[in-house]
Each structure stands twice: as C-alpha cells, then as structure tokens.
Design a protein around this motif. Structure first.
Motif, mmCIF file in Angstrom:
data_model
loop_
_atom_site.group_PDB
_atom_site.id
_atom_site.type_symbol
_atom_site.label_atom_id
_atom_site.label_comp_id
_atom_site.label_asym_id
_atom_site.label_seq_id
_atom_site.Cartn_x
_atom_site.Cartn_y
_atom_site.Cartn_z
ATOM 1 N N GLN A 1 0.836 -1.188 0.000
ATOM 2 C CA GLN A 1 0.000 0.000 0.000
ATOM 3 C C GLN A 1 0.878 1.247 0.000
ATOM 4 O O GLN A 1 1.903 1.301 0.687
ATOM 5 N N GLU A 2 0.457 2.231 -0.768
ATOM 6 C CA GLU A 2 1.242 3.457 -0.926
ATOM 7 C C GLU A 2 1.237 4.295 0.351
ATOM 8 O O GLU A 2 0.193 4.574 0.931
ATOM 9 N N ASP B 1 2.057 -5.671 -10.005
ATOM 10 C CA ASP B 1 1.449 -4.377 -10.300
ATOM 11 C C ASP B 1 2.495 -3.267 -10.260
ATOM 12 O O ASP B 1 2.520 -2.375 -11.126
ATOM 13 N N LEU B 2 3.351 -3.287 -9.244
ATOM 14 C CA LEU B 2 4.336 -2.227 -9.084
ATOM 15 C C LEU B 2 5.386 -2.263 -10.183
ATOM 16 O O LEU B 2 5.896 -1.216 -10.599
ATOM 17 N N VAL C 1 -0.767 0.038 -14.908
ATOM 18 C CA VAL C 1 -1.841 -0.049 -13.915
ATOM 19 C C VAL C 1 -2.519 1.316 -13.744
ATOM 20 O O VAL C 1 -3.748 1.415 -13.683
ATOM 21 N N GLU C 2 -1.730 2.381 -13.677
ATOM 22 C CA GLU C 2 -2.288 3.730 -13.512
ATOM 23 C C GLU C 2 -3.112 4.140 -14.736
ATOM 24 O O GLU C 2 -4.160 4.774 -14.613
ATOM 25 N N LYS C 3 -2.631 3.782 -15.916
ATOM 26 C CA LYS C 3 -3.334 4.166 -17.142
ATOM 27 C C LYS C 3 -4.702 3.509 -17.272
ATOM 28 O O LYS C 3 -5.584 4.042 -17.934
ATOM 29 N N ARG C 4 -4.871 2.353 -16.642
ATOM 30 C CA ARG C 4 -6.164 1.678 -16.739
ATOM 31 C C ARG C 4 -7.263 2.477 -16.052
ATOM 32 O O ARG C 4 -8.446 2.240 -16.268
ATOM 33 N N LYS D 1 -5.860 1.276 -1.517
ATOM 34 C CA LYS D 1 -5.610 0.360 -2.634
ATOM 35 C C LYS D 1 -4.359 -0.467 -2.376
ATOM 36 O O LYS D 1 -3.339 0.048 -1.922
ATOM 37 N N THR D 2 -4.444 -1.756 -2.651
ATOM 38 C CA THR D 2 -3.320 -2.670 -2.468
ATOM 39 C C THR D 2 -2.806 -3.129 -3.825
ATOM 40 O O THR D 2 -3.586 -3.518 -4.703
ATOM 41 N N TYR D 3 -1.494 -3.048 -4.005
ATOM 42 C CA TYR D 3 -0.843 -3.468 -5.242
ATOM 43 C C TYR D 3 -0.080 -4.761 -5.006
ATOM 44 O O TYR D 3 0.529 -4.959 -3.948
ATOM 45 N N SER D 4 -0.085 -5.614 -5.997
ATOM 46 C CA SER D 4 0.800 -6.776 -5.955
ATOM 47 C C SER D 4 2.188 -6.334 -6.415
ATOM 48 O O SER D 4 2.346 -5.238 -6.978
#
Length: 248
Positions: A37-38, A88-89, A95-98, A82-85
């Motif tokens: 998580q960020e 994803d990172l 991921v951001e563009k989606r 939001k949780t990233y795998s």
C-alpha cells in the motif's frame, strides 16, 4: 519498499557558472499480508548554481532528498487503501493508465480541452467549430456572449476534431498518436539549457545532451506524461516537415 521511477542528475556549464539539476520521482510502499500500500510519493526537481564545480553539491542534494523522503515517511501509515501486488508495481505505469479514460478508448470526443484532466476524462470544456479547414487553424468556440471566439493554441491543452486528437502548444496544433499505450506527437519546443527555468523537469532532462546552446527552438518527438500531462522530449527531429499533417 521504495520504487524509483525516475532519477536524473545533470549539469550545464555556462560562461561564468555551472547549474546542476536533480530530478526524482519515486513511491514508498508498506508491505501488507496481501501486497503493498502506498505511503507517499515524491516528484521533485532541485537546482544548484555555482561559480565553481557543482558536482559534489549536486550529489549531496540528491542523497539528502532520497534519504529524507524515506526517513520522514517510515513511521507513517499508508495514505491509500488500494493494495498493489509486486507485479502491479513492476508495471505501475500500465496499472495507472487503466484508470484514465483517454488511455482506454479508441474513440475520442470532439471538442476543446483546456486542461490535461479534461482531456484525460474525455469531457470537453467547449465545442469547436471549424470555419474553413483545420490546416488554417480557424477553429472557433462560442464565447460568453454566444459569439464565436477564435481558439489560440497557447490557451488550451488539446482539441479533438472529427475523432482525431491534436495536442496544443504555444507554437501550433500537433497530431497526437497512440503507440504501445503511450501518446506521442512531433512538434516544436523551446529547447536551450538557458530556458530551463521556463520548462518542466521532465522536459529539461529529455533534451539534455541533444542540443547545441545556439539552438533556440527545435522540433522533437514528445511523449505525454500520463500522470500530469507534461511533454517529455524523446529525441530531436531534424526534418523541418516532421509533425505536419497529411490531409490527402
């Protein structure tokens, strides 16, 4: 985990002084049982000027910026739910563009876009009316009193005409093309190191090492930064006709 997305050091030597530049874009994440998580992001540029060599001071500034960013946020809780795998990172740009509508459609909405956000959301700020043809740049939009008002390219971010997107700069309108999930255009830009105070960090670091100091303006292949809409210079284009439209 810290993710370094861009890390750039540059020096420009003038007649009486040296200018050093440091640019950092990074993210800090907390590891959770199901991913990351960020906690905090950073997107910053530093400039150092000196009559002597700036290398040591520039490297120290970079070191202090990175270590300070980490140290000041280590004890903070994640700022986003939001949780990233880990996967994803690794592909965080994709991921951001989606989550950005303009990156997920092949049909662009006709109209005038004053900001990158409105273009990104595909919500025009105003309609456009082409009174002659696009090559004459005679696009107009209804003003406050209902009368047609000519659109100047330095006052808007982009326009879409007959489904085709054009980026707007103070010089002109340029055809925007999407390739491999990124938007590119070829157009003119102020490009000398002396103009660094008037351009963004991404623009500056994109032109270093490619220009002669005497070249006040140049034509570049440029990419849109999906996070903020800035123009990233990819390479200088020597062909003076590059970026012009084919209307046939």
């Amino acid at each position: 985990m810290i993710q370094i997305r861009q890390l750039s050091f540059a020096e420009v030597t003038g007649s009486f002084k040296e200018n050093g530049y440091f640019y950092l874009r990074a993210g800090l994440y907390a590891k959770q049982p199901n991913g990351y998580q960020e906690i905090k992001t950073i997107d910053t540029i530093s400039q150092i000027s000196s009559g002597v060599d700036v290398t040591k001071a520039l490297l120290q500034r970079g070191s202090e910026t990175i270590s300070g960013f980490i140290a000041s946020n280590l004890n903070k809780a994640p700022a986003a739910e939001k949780t990233y795998s880990y996967t994803d990172l690794i592909k965080i740009d994709s991921v951001e563009k989606r989550n950005l509508k303009v990156y997920n459609t092949s049909r662009y909405t006709d109209g005038l876009y004053l900001t990158y956000k409105s273009f990104c959301d595909q919500v025009p700020d105003a309609p456009i009316i082409v009174t002659n043809n696009f090559i004459d740049y005679t696009m107009k939009t209804p003003g406050e009193n209902g009368k047609l008002k000519k659109v100047k390219s330095d006052k808007v971010y982009a326009v879409v005409y007959q489904g085709q997107a054009y980026i707007a700069t103070k010089y002109d309108y340029y055809l925007l093309k999407k390739t491999n999930d990124d938007f590119f255009f070829t157009g003119k830009a102020s490009a000398t190191p002396s103009a660094v105070g008037m351009i963004t960090a991404r623009a500056f670091f994109g032109i270093l090492g490619t220009l002669a100091a005497s070249n006040a303006e140049a034509t570049f292949e440029m990419k849109i930064d999906h996070l903020n809409g800035d123009f990233i210079r990819i390479k200088e284009i020597v062909d003076p006709n590059a970026g012009k439209y084919d209307y046939n």
